[in-house]
Design a protein around this motif. Structure first.
Motif, short mmCIF file in Angstrom:
data_model
loop_
_atom_site.label_atom_id
_atom_site.label_comp_id
_atom_site.label_asym_id
_atom_site.label_seq_id
_atom_site.Cartn_x
_atom_site.Cartn_y
_atom_site.Cartn_z
N PHE A 63 35.73 28.69 38.27
CA PHE A 63 35.52 29.75 39.26
C PHE A 63 35.13 29.18 40.62
O PHE A 63 34.24 29.72 41.30
N THR A 65 37.14 29.40 42.90
CA THR A 65 37.68 30.45 43.75
C THR A 65 37.85 31.70 42.88
O THR A 65 37.58 31.65 41.67
N ILE A 66 38.29 32.78 43.48
CA ILE A 66 38.36 34.04 42.74
C ILE A 66 39.49 33.99 41.70
O ILE A 66 40.50 33.32 41.90
N PRO A 67 39.32 34.70 40.58
CA PRO A 67 40.47 34.92 39.70
C PRO A 67 41.44 35.85 40.42
O PRO A 67 41.01 36.82 41.03
N TYR A 68 42.74 35.57 40.38
CA TYR A 68 43.68 36.34 41.18
C TYR A 68 44.23 37.56 40.46
O TYR A 68 44.87 38.39 41.08
N ASP A 69 43.97 37.64 39.16
CA ASP A 69 44.59 38.69 38.38
C ASP A 69 43.59 39.64 37.74
O ASP A 69 42.54 39.24 37.26
N HIS A 70 44.00 40.89 37.70
CA HIS A 70 43.24 41.93 36.99
C HIS A 70 43.60 41.87 35.50
O HIS A 70 42.78 42.17 34.64
N LYS A 71 44.83 41.46 35.23
CA LYS A 71 45.30 41.41 33.85
C LYS A 71 46.44 40.40 33.77
O LYS A 71 47.16 40.19 34.75
N TYR A 107 47.97 30.02 32.32
CA TYR A 107 47.96 29.66 33.74
C TYR A 107 48.45 28.22 33.93
O TYR A 107 49.06 27.90 34.94
N LEU A 157 45.52 41.06 41.73
CA LEU A 157 44.53 41.85 42.49
C LEU A 157 44.94 41.98 43.95
O LEU A 157 45.37 41.01 44.59
N ARG A 158 44.77 43.18 44.45
CA ARG A 158 44.97 43.39 45.88
C ARG A 158 43.72 42.93 46.63
O ARG A 158 42.70 42.64 46.02
N SER A 159 43.77 42.95 47.97
CA SER A 159 42.58 42.62 48.75
C SER A 159 41.58 43.78 48.62
O SER A 159 41.97 44.91 48.28
#
Lengths: 184, 303
Positions: A63, A65-71, A107, A157-159
């Motif tokens: 972590f 950086t942010i995880p980019y996915d919701h699912k 990933y 994920l969106r912004s």
């Protein structure tokens, strides 16, 4: 220390052991030294063999950086002997959704990832064995014409601003790896 | 020169109570069990002839000895290997054949490092490095099943003294984990602008990934910066006796919070079980005294 050792031998053993501990401490520090400096390879070199030998490599970038996915949904696409499209789980028994271990795996197999080409080759081998074996028989897949694609269905994920304005968390992004023929 | 040698030996072999090692041993075995159950259901996909992953037989393999899953290829052998690891973990919790079980479990983690790649995560690495240190540490004879049975017969228990070196190695390891993770996080734009937690709580790792977290950016800033501050403070606080329990509370708060809100419970467990490396008998005595002080007024008010 075992009591049969003389005081001198016991001290020598303790000294060697102490030096080993100092070496291990230095190795743990060295393996985490920033890799992109002019000194990095000199720092790492004295410890590289020891670290590799005892699998003491470590990377604490969880972590960063942010995880980019919701699912993340992974699908294996193949066809049975009649040409009907089949959508399978990439693992048996059925993949548990949101299992963090399996998201880590996929990933690293993602199309644009350079994490491990050998891993992708290994995955192809394992999946082909499965599709040509018992699972293939159950699904009536022709073992002479087995091929598959690995689909990565990401709910990206969106912004934060986009989510606040629309109320929608994510956008679907589908990438595929393959098709791969199992006859090679 | 002799003085330096004596100081060096004195540093690593200073006698300490063995209960810290007992707590570490049990915690390590518990986190291994948690890890084990995440691997068990997919074991035939991960290992052996039908494996879909692993770097055995590739140029990435660098181990000194073959992994267990090079030797155990058939489904029955894989299942037997996994059950052997399970038994070793349970025996380690019970304090039976500690050294053999510690070696066996390290071999299990060593094998996973190669055969589980690329499905290996940060918590697997934490357990693996802890296992290596415990394998070479004095595990003592505290908190084992023989003592539990024996305690019924005799009230007096002898507490052995063992060398402190394993605890020092684990403390250093925990230092490295926390400080390196902060070092790697701080350049990231989402950590710097405090948005990390909002995104994280809407991600696939969250138990409740809801759009509402996008409206909680101010709270995200507090918790994102707070996380960085706590992570770089914990190892120092744990080192200082006066602040040790503050460090413990912060660590518990951080990792239990992560465990409750995400599906990363194994990570929380793997880190927290290393904390006993910082505590000694003086801290235990302090805790006992604190509980006695709390208990007396409570008992008096009931009476």
């Amino acid at each position: 220390m075992p009591s049969f050792l003389s005081a001198r031998t016991s001290k020598a053993v303790k000294l060697i052991t102490s030096l080993f501990f100092c070496y291990h401490v230095a190795a743990v520090g060295a393996v985490n030294f920033p890799p992109n400096t002019a000194l990095s390879r000199y720092v790492y070199r004295p410890f590289s063999y020891y670290i590799a030998l005892f699998a003491q490599n470590q990377s604490w970038d969880m972590f960063d950086t942010i995880p980019y996915d919701h699912k993340l949904t992974i699908e294996v696409l193949t066809q049975d002997a009649q040409g009907k499209n089949l959508v399978l789980s990439p693992f048996t028994p059925r993949l548990v959704e949101n299992d963090p271990r399996l998201s880590t795996l996929f990933y690293r197999l993602y199309p644009s990832s350079n994490a491990c080409e050998e891993c992708w080759s290994k995955y192809i081998l394992g999946m082909c064995n499965r599709l040509k074996g018992e699972i293939g028989k159950k699904l009536e897949i022709n073992p002479q014409q087995v091929s598959f694609s690995l689909n990565f269905v990401r709910d990206q994920l969106r912004s934060l601003e986009q989510i606040r304005n629309s109320g929608i968390l994510s956008d679907k992004v589908v990438m595929a790896r393959g098709p791969v023929s199992c006859m090679q | 020169m002799n003085k330096i040698i004596d100081k060096l030996i004195g540093f690593w072999f200073r006698p300490t109570d063995s209960w810290s090692y007992a707590a570490l041993r049990i915690g390590y075995a518990l986190s291994t069990l948690d890890q084990w159950q995440s691997i068990w259901r997919h074991r035939l996909d991960f290992f052996g002839e039908m494996a879909s992953i692993g770097i055995n037989g590739t140029k990435m393999y660098s181990g000194a000895i073959p992994s267990i899953f090079t030797l155990a290829q058939s489904p029955n052998a894989i299942t037997a290997s996994c059950i052997a690891a399970l038994i070793a973990a349970i025996l380690l919790i019970c304090g039976i054949a500690n050294r053999i079980c510690a070696i066996a479990l390290f071999y299990w983690h060593y094998s996973l490092a190669f055969d589980l790649f690329p499905a290996i995560s940060g918590y697997d690495m934490i357990i693996k490095v802890m296992g290596f240190i415990l394998m070479v540490s004095p595990l003592g004879n505290e908190w084992n099943i023989q003592r539990v049975i024996g305690a019924k017969k005799s009230r007096t228990a002898s507490h052995s003294k063992v060398p402190v070196y394993g605890l020092y190695l684990l403390r250093w390891q925990l230092f490295v984990i926390y400080l390196v993770t902060v070092w790697l996080k701080t350049p990231d734009q989402y950590w710097r602008n405090g948005q990390f937690l909002s995104y994280f709580m809407m991600s696939l790792y969250s138990k409740t990934p809801l759009p509402v977290f996008a409206h909680m950016e101010a709270i995200s800033v507090v918790f994102s910066f707070g996380t960085l501050l706590v992570e770089c403070s914990i190892p120092f606080l744990l080192c200082l006796r006066r602040w040790r329990f503050v460090g413990l509370l912060l660590g518990l708060g951080l990792h239990i919070g992560i465990g409750f809100t995400t599906n990363l419970q194994l990570f929380s467990l793997a880190i927290l079980v290393m904390y006993p490396a910082f505590f000694d008998s003086k801290d235990l005595a302090f805790l006992r005294e604190a509980f006695t002080k709390i208990k007396k007024p409570l008992a008096a008010s009931r009476a």
